[in-house]
Design a protein around this motif. Sequence first.
Motif, PDB file in Angstrom:
ATOM      1  N   VAL A   1       1.194  -1.119   0.084  1.00  0.00           N
ATOM      2  CA  VAL A   1      -0.612  -0.104  -0.265  1.00  0.00           C
ATOM      3  C   VAL A   1       0.733   1.312  -0.513  1.00  0.00           C
ATOM      4  CG1 VAL A   1      -1.926   1.227   1.120  1.00  0.00           C
ATOM      5  CG2 VAL A   1      -1.663  -1.642   1.092  1.00  0.00           C
ATOM      6  N   THR A   2       2.092   1.103   0.545  1.00  0.00           N
ATOM      7  CA  THR A   2       2.780   2.759   1.554  1.00  0.00           C
ATOM      8  C   THR A   2       3.736   2.792   0.086  1.00  0.00           C
ATOM      9  OG1 THR A   2       3.220   2.006   3.369  1.00  0.00           O
ATOM     10  CG2 THR A   2       4.466   2.997   2.903  1.00  0.00           C
ATOM     11  N   GLU A   3       4.013   2.089  -0.900  1.00  0.00           N
ATOM     12  CA  GLU A   3       4.720   1.740  -2.077  1.00  0.00           C
ATOM     13  C   GLU A   3       3.896   2.648  -2.782  1.00  0.00           C
ATOM     14  OE1 GLU A   3       8.415   0.365  -2.070  1.00  0.00           O
ATOM     15  OE2 GLU A   3       8.620   0.678  -1.021  1.00  0.00           O
ATOM     16  N   ASN A   4       2.502   1.589  -3.147  1.00  0.00           N
ATOM     17  CA  ASN A   4       2.258   3.025  -4.329  1.00  0.00           C
ATOM     18  C   ASN A   4       1.389   4.391  -3.894  1.00  0.00           C
ATOM     19  OD1 ASN A   4       0.902   0.770  -6.198  1.00  0.00           O
ATOM     20  ND2 ASN A   4       0.497  -0.900  -5.012  1.00  0.00           N
ATOM     21  N   ARG A   5       0.784   4.195  -2.765  1.00  0.00           N
ATOM     22  CA  ARG A   5       1.226   5.327  -2.326  1.00  0.00           C
ATOM     23  C   ARG A   5       2.200   6.722  -2.413  1.00  0.00           C
ATOM     24  NH1 ARG A   5      -1.503   4.650   2.873  1.00  0.00           N
ATOM     25  NH2 ARG A   5       0.261   5.099   4.043  1.00  0.00           N
ATOM     26  N   GLU A   6       3.138   6.719  -1.833  1.00  0.00           N
ATOM     27  CA  GLU A   6       4.874   7.452  -2.556  1.00  0.00           C
ATOM     28  C   GLU A   6       4.749   6.956  -3.901  1.00  0.00           C
ATOM     29  OE1 GLU A   6       7.196   5.880   0.566  1.00  0.00           O
ATOM     30  OE2 GLU A   6       5.742   6.885   1.987  1.00  0.00           O
TER      31      GLU A   6
ATOM     32  N   THR B   1      -9.209   5.309   0.410  1.00  0.00           N
ATOM     33  CA  THR B   1      -8.701   5.972   1.199  1.00  0.00           C
ATOM     34  C   THR B   1      -6.965   4.745   2.100  1.00  0.00           C
ATOM     35  OG1 THR B   1      -9.955   4.924   3.463  1.00  0.00           O
ATOM     36  CG2 THR B   1     -10.454   7.044   2.052  1.00  0.00           C
ATOM     37  N   ASP B   2      -6.872   3.779   1.221  1.00  0.00           N
ATOM     38  CA  ASP B   2      -5.559   3.338   1.308  1.00  0.00           C
ATOM     39  C   ASP B   2      -5.894   2.626   3.228  1.00  0.00           C
ATOM     40  OD1 ASP B   2      -4.625   3.122  -0.571  1.00  0.00           O
ATOM     41  OD2 ASP B   2      -3.488   5.044  -0.316  1.00  0.00           O
ATOM     42  N   TYR B   3      -7.399   2.054   3.197  1.00  0.00           N
ATOM     43  CA  TYR B   3      -7.692   1.656   4.220  1.00  0.00           C
ATOM     44  C   TYR B   3      -7.841   2.141   6.042  1.00  0.00           C
ATOM     45  CZ  TYR B   3      -6.547  -2.224   1.107  1.00  0.00           C
ATOM     46  OH  TYR B   3      -6.609  -3.028   0.342  1.00  0.00           O
ATOM     47  N   GLN B   4      -7.384   3.695   5.678  1.00  0.00           N
ATOM     48  CA  GLN B   4      -7.481   4.595   6.912  1.00  0.00           C
ATOM     49  C   GLN B   4      -8.998   5.256   7.052  1.00  0.00           C
ATOM     50  OE1 GLN B   4      -4.855   7.485   5.482  1.00  0.00           O
ATOM     51  NE2 GLN B   4      -2.683   5.984   5.391  1.00  0.00           N
TER      52      GLN B   4
ATOM     53  N   ARG C   1       5.528   4.817  -6.293  1.00  0.00           N
ATOM     54  CA  ARG C   1       7.077   3.577  -6.854  1.00  0.00           C
ATOM     55  C   ARG C   1       5.871   2.013  -7.047  1.00  0.00           C
ATOM     56  NH1 ARG C   1       9.268   5.509  -2.264  1.00  0.00           N
ATOM     57  NH2 ARG C   1       8.461   4.317  -0.867  1.00  0.00           N
ATOM     58  N   GLY C   2       4.401   2.272  -7.681  1.00  0.00           N
ATOM     59  CA  GLY C   2       3.346   1.162  -7.914  1.00  0.00           C
ATOM     60  C   GLY C   2       3.479   1.406  -9.140  1.00  0.00           C
ATOM     61  N   PRO C   3       3.213   0.154 -10.735  1.00  0.00           N
ATOM     62  CA  PRO C   3       2.604  -0.963  -9.130  1.00  0.00           C
ATOM     63  C   PRO C   3       3.975  -1.595  -8.724  1.00  0.00           C
ATOM     64  CG  PRO C   3       1.901  -0.646 -11.469  1.00  0.00           C
ATOM     65  CD  PRO C   3       3.407   0.420 -11.438  1.00  0.00           C
ATOM     66  N   CYS C   4       3.002  -2.834  -7.887  1.00  0.00           N
ATOM     67  CA  CYS C   4       3.856  -3.817  -7.528  1.00  0.00           C
ATOM     68  C   CYS C   4       3.778  -5.302  -7.959  1.00  0.00           C
ATOM     69  CB  CYS C   4       3.614  -3.673  -5.547  1.00  0.00           C
ATOM     70  SG  CYS C   4       4.017  -1.605  -5.311  1.00  0.00           S
ATOM     71  N   TYR C   5       4.433  -5.433  -7.478  1.00  0.00           N
ATOM     72  CA  TYR C   5       4.651  -7.434  -8.346  1.00  0.00           C
ATOM     73  C   TYR C   5       5.716  -8.208  -7.843  1.00  0.00           C
ATOM     74  CZ  TYR C   5       4.358  -4.031 -12.759  1.00  0.00           C
ATOM     75  OH  TYR C   5       3.718  -3.548 -13.361  1.00  0.00           O
ATOM     76  N   LEU C   6       4.656  -9.424  -7.986  1.00  0.00           N
ATOM     77  CA  LEU C   6       5.616 -10.476  -7.518  1.00  0.00           C
ATOM     78  C   LEU C   6       6.652 -11.407  -8.556  1.00  0.00           C
ATOM     79  CD1 LEU C   6       3.477 -12.911  -5.332  1.00  0.00           C
ATOM     80  CD2 LEU C   6       5.114 -11.759  -4.537  1.00  0.00           C
ATOM     81  N   LYS C   7       8.152 -11.087  -7.982  1.00  0.00           N
ATOM     82  CA  LYS C   7       9.158 -11.428  -9.440  1.00  0.00           C
ATOM     83  C   LYS C   7       9.647 -12.590  -9.380  1.00  0.00           C
ATOM     84  CE  LYS C   7      14.022 -10.020 -10.271  1.00  0.00           C
ATOM     85  NZ  LYS C   7      13.406  -9.908 -11.726  1.00  0.00           N
TER      86      LYS C   7
END
Lengths: 549, 104
Positions: free
Chosen positions: A280-285, A450-453, A287-293
């Motif tokens: 969630v944080t990587e996306n918000r800041e 709300t990013d769960y907030q 640096r998304g999208p996020c993956y499994l390599k």
Amino acid sequence: MERKVIDTDVLIIGGGTAGCFAGITLGKRKDIKVLIAEKANIKRSGCLAAGVNAINAYITEGKTPQYYVDYAKKDADGIVREDLLLSMCERLNHVTDIMEKLGLVILKDENGKYVTRGTRNIKINGENIKVILADAVKKQENVTVINHVNITDYIVKDNVIKGAYGFDVNEEIFYEIRAKAVICATGGAAGLYRPNNPGFSRHKMWYPPFNTGAGYAMGILAGAEMTTFEMRFIALRCKDTIAPTGTIAQGVGAKQLNSKGEIYEDKYGITTSQRLYGTVTENREGRGPCYLKTDEITKEQEQDLYKAYLNMAPSQTLKWLEEGKGPSEQNVEIEGTEPYIVGGHTASGYWVDNDRQTTIKGLFAAGDVAGGCPQKYVTGALAEGEIAAEAVERYVDDYNDEKVFDEAGADEKISEYESFFQNPVADISTELLEEAMQKVMDEYAGGIKTDYQYNESRLTLAAEKIKMLEDTCKRLPADSMDDLLRIYELKERLVVCQVLIEHLRARKETRWHSFAENMDYPEKSDEWLKYVNSKMNDGKVEIIFRELQ
Amino acid sequence: MSIRITQSKCVGCGMCIEACPGNLIKKNSDGKAYMLHERDCWGCTSCIKECKTGAIRFFLGADIGGRGSTLSVSEKNNISTWKIEDPNENVKIIEVNKNDANKY
């Protein structure tokens, strides 16, 4: 509505993982009459419908039940019931043995030992695990199953369980089931929040969308004490298909990767909520999208992944083939799901004793509805089904209460069901109100949006709006028993939402990122090393704090 | 993501109706199965596994990457044969032995 009365010794509500295993356990006592009431059909109902690819709660060689207890306690940052966890853990391997004898395929090495995945998991072929359980239930002479019956309310007198009311989901039949003891095994609650794919694929979610929190709602309305609803569960899943990530992360050792090419999983910690929070944080800041390599796995591993997913989440295999690129050619994008209330993964549910008896006498809870005991997975649910069943045997043996027959209660319930058929067709529908509920929860009670907030001001609005929706529900029109089922599923969810909001409000700290991210209190504090419990009284949720035990 | 029931192949046995964990499939006036709640499918494929005439196929909605392929499965001698057919009728078969455990 036709009226049917059934008399039994034990009523099991919900024929999923825990309910079926409770039935199998009680099958050893031929003198006890058991009835399983199931909303769908036990053959494929509940969490195991599509299958499961591993036993995730197992005491592997060299490890002890206490090792697993410690792991679960750490993952929940202290808010667990160790007594419940230990009694579950002591049975994990025993219930696995029973499943293998019933026909579950478990991978073994050349010495005949189970092949482990990590330190708590063993590998299986679980595509047909629910069919195996259902077949074993059918062999028990003293166990009757009624499929396609939706239970909506307990019958409780002076805080003692007497049975339950419900209706057939196809025919116009009202059921009054009278029982000495009841095991609630209805599963957790999905569909409270706006889902990842709110359009055509709205039900492509992690948890079964048909688990609507019925067991929680019935208990709440009957005044049972609930615990830790604020520890929501949010799964980290493959994007779009919401298929499991553990198979890739643990199976082929794929790491969490951001769009800058950085492995970020060590940055945030490795508990379940921290792994999600990191993404969630990587996306918000930014640096998304996020993956499994996965782009370094072999073609052979890819083929094995196709098969593994067909055995539990076939849509993921189909998606890879639709894209014309499998996981060896592209990394697998991941995202967090909407929040769920599910006592099999976090600690939300009924407040129970070590026999899994709730605060209502004679009412027991097993599996995802039972609180205080997270990280159950399949084997933990089986273990709790067995614990509850054994306790129920003793309870029934000692039972000397008079069975009361309260005709007025049944009449009142039939009138309530029938009132929906008399409501005029209006501009509201169950579907619209469900979407409205999910929107409220998403925006004001910490959903994906709300990013769960959340904070106190938002929760106050959420509570008001959910209450309004509950009132509007009374005007919903029904034209068929299927319509009635959908109305009751919505009503159950609204009750769960109401309690959930009060729990989120009560814990004034942030102990688990994302699961309960309270922006008014962003830090955790030792002061909050306690349980947040609740009871409904005259339609109001009362919060009860209890010291850790 | 949902299922399609081919009416000409459906024999009205009702097995899919029984198996659906969400009570989503009903019988029409011809006695054949139809999907009442198309958007409410979880994608568990229980109905497809129950259907003995191959009348049911599974597809991904376009909102989650569907491009018109369908998935179906049949079982014989403990082998599950999964068939993926694209809109150009290209077929891919993946066989899974039910006695083999997952490697992952």
